[in-house]
Design a protein around this motif. Structure first.
Motif, PDB file in Angstrom:
ATOM      1  N   ALA A  25       0.841  -1.201   0.000  1.00 21.06           N
ATOM      2  CA  ALA A  25       0.000   0.000   0.000  1.00 21.06           C
ATOM      3  C   ALA A  25       0.874   1.248   0.000  1.00 21.06           C
ATOM      4  N   ASP A  26       0.463   2.230  -0.754  1.00 24.92           N
ATOM      5  CA  ASP A  26       1.166   3.505  -0.821  1.00 24.92           C
ATOM      6  C   ASP A  26       0.140   4.597  -1.098  1.00 24.92           C
ATOM      7  N   ALA A  27       0.619   5.760  -1.493  1.00 23.92           N
ATOM      8  CA  ALA A  27      -0.289   6.877  -1.751  1.00 23.92           C
ATOM      9  C   ALA A  27      -1.276   6.552  -2.868  1.00 23.92           C
ATOM     10  N   ALA A  28      -0.832   5.816  -3.885  1.00 20.99           N
ATOM     11  CA  ALA A  28      -1.733   5.450  -4.973  1.00 20.99           C
ATOM     12  C   ALA A  28      -2.879   4.584  -4.454  1.00 20.99           C
ATOM     13  N   THR A  29      -2.595   3.701  -3.511  1.00 24.58           N
ATOM     14  CA  THR A  29      -3.638   2.866  -2.927  1.00 24.58           C
ATOM     15  C   THR A  29      -4.668   3.716  -2.201  1.00 24.58           C
ATOM     16  N   LEU A  30      -4.193   4.682  -1.400  1.00 22.25           N
ATOM     17  CA  LEU A  30      -5.106   5.548  -0.656  1.00 22.25           C
ATOM     18  C   LEU A  30      -5.931   6.417  -1.598  1.00 22.25           C
ATOM     19  N   VAL A  31      -5.303   6.907  -2.654  1.00 25.27           N
ATOM     20  CA  VAL A  31      -6.050   7.734  -3.610  1.00 25.27           C
ATOM     21  C   VAL A  31      -7.094   6.893  -4.340  1.00 25.27           C
ATOM     22  N   ALA A  32      -6.760   5.646  -4.668  1.00 25.14           N
ATOM     23  CA  ALA A  32      -7.741   4.763  -5.295  1.00 25.14           C
ATOM     24  C   ALA A  32      -8.939   4.539  -4.377  1.00 25.14           C
ATOM     25  N   LEU A  33      -8.683   4.381  -3.073  1.00 18.50           N
ATOM     26  CA  LEU A  33      -9.782   4.250  -2.115  1.00 18.50           C
ATOM     27  C   LEU A  33     -10.606   5.532  -2.057  1.00 18.50           C
ATOM     28  N   PHE A  34      -9.931   6.672  -2.144  1.00 18.02           N
ATOM     29  CA  PHE A  34     -10.645   7.954  -2.189  1.00 18.02           C
ATOM     30  C   PHE A  34     -11.573   8.008  -3.394  1.00 18.02           C
ATOM     31  N   VAL A  35     -11.083   7.574  -4.548  1.00 20.14           N
ATOM     32  CA  VAL A  35     -11.899   7.584  -5.763  1.00 20.14           C
ATOM     33  C   VAL A  35     -13.144   6.715  -5.585  1.00 20.14           C
ATOM     34  N   LEU A  36     -12.960   5.528  -5.050  1.00 21.97           N
ATOM     35  CA  LEU A  36     -14.095   4.630  -4.833  1.00 21.97           C
ATOM     36  C   LEU A  36     -15.104   5.249  -3.869  1.00 21.97           C
ATOM     37  N   ALA A  37     -14.601   5.865  -2.791  1.00 14.09           N
ATOM     38  CA  ALA A  37     -15.505   6.490  -1.826  1.00 14.09           C
ATOM     39  C   ALA A  37     -16.241   7.678  -2.448  1.00 14.09           C
ATOM     40  N   GLN A  38     -15.551   8.434  -3.301  1.00 17.15           N
ATOM     41  CA  GLN A  38     -16.161   9.620  -3.892  1.00 17.15           C
ATOM     42  C   GLN A  38     -17.217   9.283  -4.923  1.00 17.15           C
ATOM     43  N   LEU A  39     -16.972   8.262  -5.732  1.00 13.70           N
ATOM     44  CA  LEU A  39     -17.874   7.963  -6.836  1.00 13.70           C
ATOM     45  C   LEU A  39     -18.883   6.868  -6.517  1.00 13.70           C
ATOM     46  N   MET A  40     -18.505   5.893  -5.705  1.00 11.94           N
ATOM     47  CA  MET A  40     -19.366   4.737  -5.497  1.00 11.94           C
ATOM     48  C   MET A  40     -20.321   4.876  -4.323  1.00 11.94           C
ATOM     49  N   ILE A  41     -19.998   5.714  -3.341  1.00 12.05           N
ATOM     50  CA  ILE A  41     -20.913   5.934  -2.224  1.00 12.05           C
ATOM     51  C   ILE A  41     -21.863   7.062  -2.596  1.00 12.05           C
ATOM     52  N   PRO A  42     -23.172   6.868  -2.486  1.00 18.52           N
ATOM     53  CA  PRO A  42     -24.127   7.916  -2.873  1.00 18.52           C
ATOM     54  C   PRO A  42     -23.828   9.246  -2.199  1.00 18.52           C
ATOM     55  N   ALA A  43     -24.003  10.325  -2.955  1.00 22.76           N
ATOM     56  CA  ALA A  43     -23.599  11.653  -2.502  1.00 22.76           C
ATOM     57  C   ALA A  43     -24.369  12.117  -1.274  1.00 22.76           C
ATOM     58  N   ARG A  44     -25.568  11.600  -1.061  1.00 24.19           N
ATOM     59  CA  ARG A  44     -26.382  12.077   0.058  1.00 24.19           C
ATOM     60  C   ARG A  44     -25.988  11.457   1.391  1.00 24.19           C
ATOM     61  N   LEU A  45     -25.012  10.535   1.408  1.00 22.63           N
ATOM     62  CA  LEU A  45     -24.630   9.845   2.629  1.00 22.63           C
ATOM     63  C   LEU A  45     -23.394  10.481   3.240  1.00 22.63           C
ATOM     64  N   VAL A  46     -23.488  10.819   4.533  1.00 22.32           N
ATOM     65  CA  VAL A  46     -22.367  11.406   5.265  1.00 22.32           C
ATOM     66  C   VAL A  46     -22.124  10.575   6.511  1.00 22.32           C
ATOM     67  N   LEU A  47     -20.979  10.816   7.150  1.00 17.74           N
ATOM     68  CA  LEU A  47     -20.600  10.049   8.336  1.00 17.74           C
ATOM     69  C   LEU A  47     -21.415  10.488   9.554  1.00 17.74           C
ATOM     70  N   ARG A  48     -21.782   9.512  10.358  1.00 19.50           N
ATOM     71  CA  ARG A  48     -22.474   9.800  11.607  1.00 19.50           C
ATOM     72  C   ARG A  48     -21.489  10.323  12.663  1.00 19.50           C
ATOM     73  N   GLY A  49     -22.034  11.080  13.622  1.00 18.16           N
ATOM     74  CA  GLY A  49     -21.262  11.458  14.803  1.00 18.16           C
ATOM     75  C   GLY A  49     -20.299  12.599  14.627  1.00 18.16           C
ATOM     76  N   LEU A  50     -20.322  13.285  13.477  1.00 17.85           N
ATOM     77  CA  LEU A  50     -19.424  14.414  13.258  1.00 17.85           C
ATOM     78  C   LEU A  50     -20.197  15.720  13.387  1.00 17.85           C
ATOM     79  N   PRO A  51     -19.567  16.795  13.862  1.00 17.48           N
ATOM     80  CA  PRO A  51     -20.280  18.073  14.019  1.00 17.48           C
ATOM     81  C   PRO A  51     -20.625  18.759  12.704  1.00 17.48           C
ATOM     82  N   ILE A  52     -19.943  18.384  11.624  1.00 15.21           N
ATOM     83  CA  ILE A  52     -20.276  18.912  10.296  1.00 15.21           C
ATOM     84  C   ILE A  52     -20.483  17.739   9.345  1.00 15.21           C
ATOM     85  N   SER A  53     -21.173  18.011   8.251  1.00 12.64           N
ATOM     86  CA  SER A  53     -21.482  16.951   7.288  1.00 12.64           C
ATOM     87  C   SER A  53     -20.265  16.681   6.413  1.00 12.64           C
ATOM     88  N   LEU A  54     -19.653  15.534   6.628  1.00 11.93           N
ATOM     89  CA  LEU A  54     -18.500  15.123   5.827  1.00 11.93           C
ATOM     90  C   LEU A  54     -18.750  13.720   5.310  1.00 11.93           C
TER      91      LEU A  54
END
Length: 449
Positions: A25-54
């Motif tokens: 694993a390296d930076a390319a691996t983390l960026v690939a995970l970022f891409v999957l999270a950005q495109l494959m997880i529906p845009a209306r879903l955010v993390l629970r338990g945070l003070p702002i919507s992320l």
């Protein structure tokens, strides 16, 4: 040789372990995970338990920023050092927005607008950190290919989801809820919107316009790997399937902005490609349009009418009637604006034009930062193409330049930076241009006679 002798042979053990070491694993691996999270997880879903919507992608972007900062204090984590144009442009972008944020908070703001300014600052940091991680952390052509192939495959997958929404009104995103996520509660995130007799679909993204524009930026990346698959000794069919799916997703968005984005991509690629490839591309486009006309009667006519009826189109009139409002706001704070994220609906008049919105929120400085970072990416990509001897590097550089023209064109038709996926993709491609720049400088391909 006995099993014991095999275990005791150092050279053999090292050869067996070598592929695993290459794939750590390296930076390319983390960026690939970022891409999957950005495109494959529906845009209306955010993390629970945070003070702002992320979203999960936002948090990964911030984590990449932290990793990049830590890597700057060491020489053992593999991050590139040294000044290059992309790195400088991203640095200027970050410092400029820090100044804008400071100016925004210097004056009184209502609490709701101050909260949105804080939220926007976090998102800017996440995208900036992700772009820097790509630029300095993705080392070599193979790791850059991993990131861009992940982008292309993700584009094909969201196009399949969009196709099911378009053809059967089947919205898979309602079932794509991961543990720890919640609905963000923001109104207006619709996956299906009617236009003429068709469903305009958003797939996993926030709006059909965003989906269409993202597809127009992903299409040439998938095509690049299709054209050069045989050069790498790989099958090309998979990449042409991805290209066709992304093209279909673009059509299913039924978006004028998507067509404009595709037109800007085609302009750059057709000017830069050799004659034979131009003919191949034009033939493929003609065949694709025939298939679309047969499978989805009336869709091409609907897309044509979006441009034929510009003078009487309500959406066009809505986009132009607010110019006087925008000019009045720009005159109040012309240089640094009133604060990124503080001009929002329904409290304020909507500007379906990112250039106007940026002038209102970030002033002339913010507009120069937005245009400058995209133009820097395009310029560097074209310089790489001009000096490289490797046809794959040349075509990838041309592809990145074409993709980065899309946000500059489509920013005139909708508030582009308000949509996270297309914004993140723009910064990712800017970072990818920096990574390609480093790769071609550190390991140039010799010119063959």
């Amino acid at each position: 040789m006995t099993p014991a002798e095999v275990r005791e042979t150092p050279s053999l053990r090292s050869r067996l372990a070598e592929p695993l070491l290459r794939q750590r694993a390296d930076a390319a691996t983390l960026v690939a995970l970022f891409v999957l999270a950005q495109l494959m997880i529906p845009a209306r879903l955010v993390l629970r338990g945070l003070p702002i919507s992320l979203t999960l992608a936002d948090v990964l972007g911030l984590f990449l920023f932290l990793c990049w900062l830590c890597a700057q204090f060491t020489t053992t984590l593999g991050a590139a050092k040294g000044r290059i144009p992309i790195r400088t442009a991203l640095f200027v972008y970050g410092v400029g927005h820090l100044i804008i944020y400071g100016y925004t908070t210097l004056y009184y703001l209502p609490q709701d607008e101050l909260n949105l300014a804080d939220h926007s600052a976090v998102l800017i940091a996440a995208n900036l950190g992700m772009a820097l991680a790509v630029c300095d952390g993705v080392r070599g052509r193979e790791r850059l290919d991993l990131v861009l192939k992940t982008v292309a495959v993700s584009g094909a997958l969201i196009s399949v989801i969009g196709g099911l929404q378009f053809m059967f009104a089947l919205d898979l995103t309602q079932y794509m809820v991961l543990p720890g996520l919640r609905h963000n509660g923001v109104e207006g995130i619709e996956t299906l919107i009617g236009r003429s007799d068709f469903n305009r679909v958003a797939s996993t993204l926030g709006h059909p316009i965003e989906f269409g524009v993202v597809c127009s930026m992903l299409l040439p990346i998938a095509a690049h790997y299709g054209f050069h698959a045989r050069d790498r000794g790989q099958p090309a069919v998979r990449w042409w399937v991805c290209t066709g799916l992304i093209a279909a997703g673009l059509m299913f968005s039924v978006s004028r902005s998507a067509v404009l984005g595709l037109g800007s991509v085609a302009l750059v690629l057709l000017l830069g490609w050799p004659g034979r490839r131009r003919l191949q591309a034009l033939g493929a486009v003609a065949a694709f349009l025939v298939v679309i006309k047969f499978l989805v009667p009336g869709l091409l006519g609907t897309l044509f009418n979006l441009f034929a009826n510009l003078g009487s189109d309500d959406s066009v009139r809505f986009r132009t009637h607010d110019y006087s409002w925008a000019l009045a706001e720009i005159e109040k704070r012309p240089w640094l604006g009133r604060g990124v994220g503080t001009w929002y609906a329904p409290k304020h008049q909507v500007f379906d034009n990112q250039y106007l919105l940026t002038l209102v929120e970030a002033g002339a400085v913010g507009l120069a930062l937005f245009v400058g970072v995209a133009l820097c990416g395009m310029t560097v990509a074209l310089r790489i193409r001009a000096r490289s001897a490797d046809p794959r590097d040349r075509n990838l550089a041309l592809t990145l330049a074409a993709c980065l023209l899309v946000p500059l064109v489509c920013a005139a038709t909708f508030d582009l930076l308000s949509y996270p996926a297309v914004t993140a993709l723009m910064f990712l491609l800017v970072g990818a241009t920096g990574a390609l720049h480093r790769a071609t400088k550190e390991n140039p391909v010799p010119v063959t006679s």
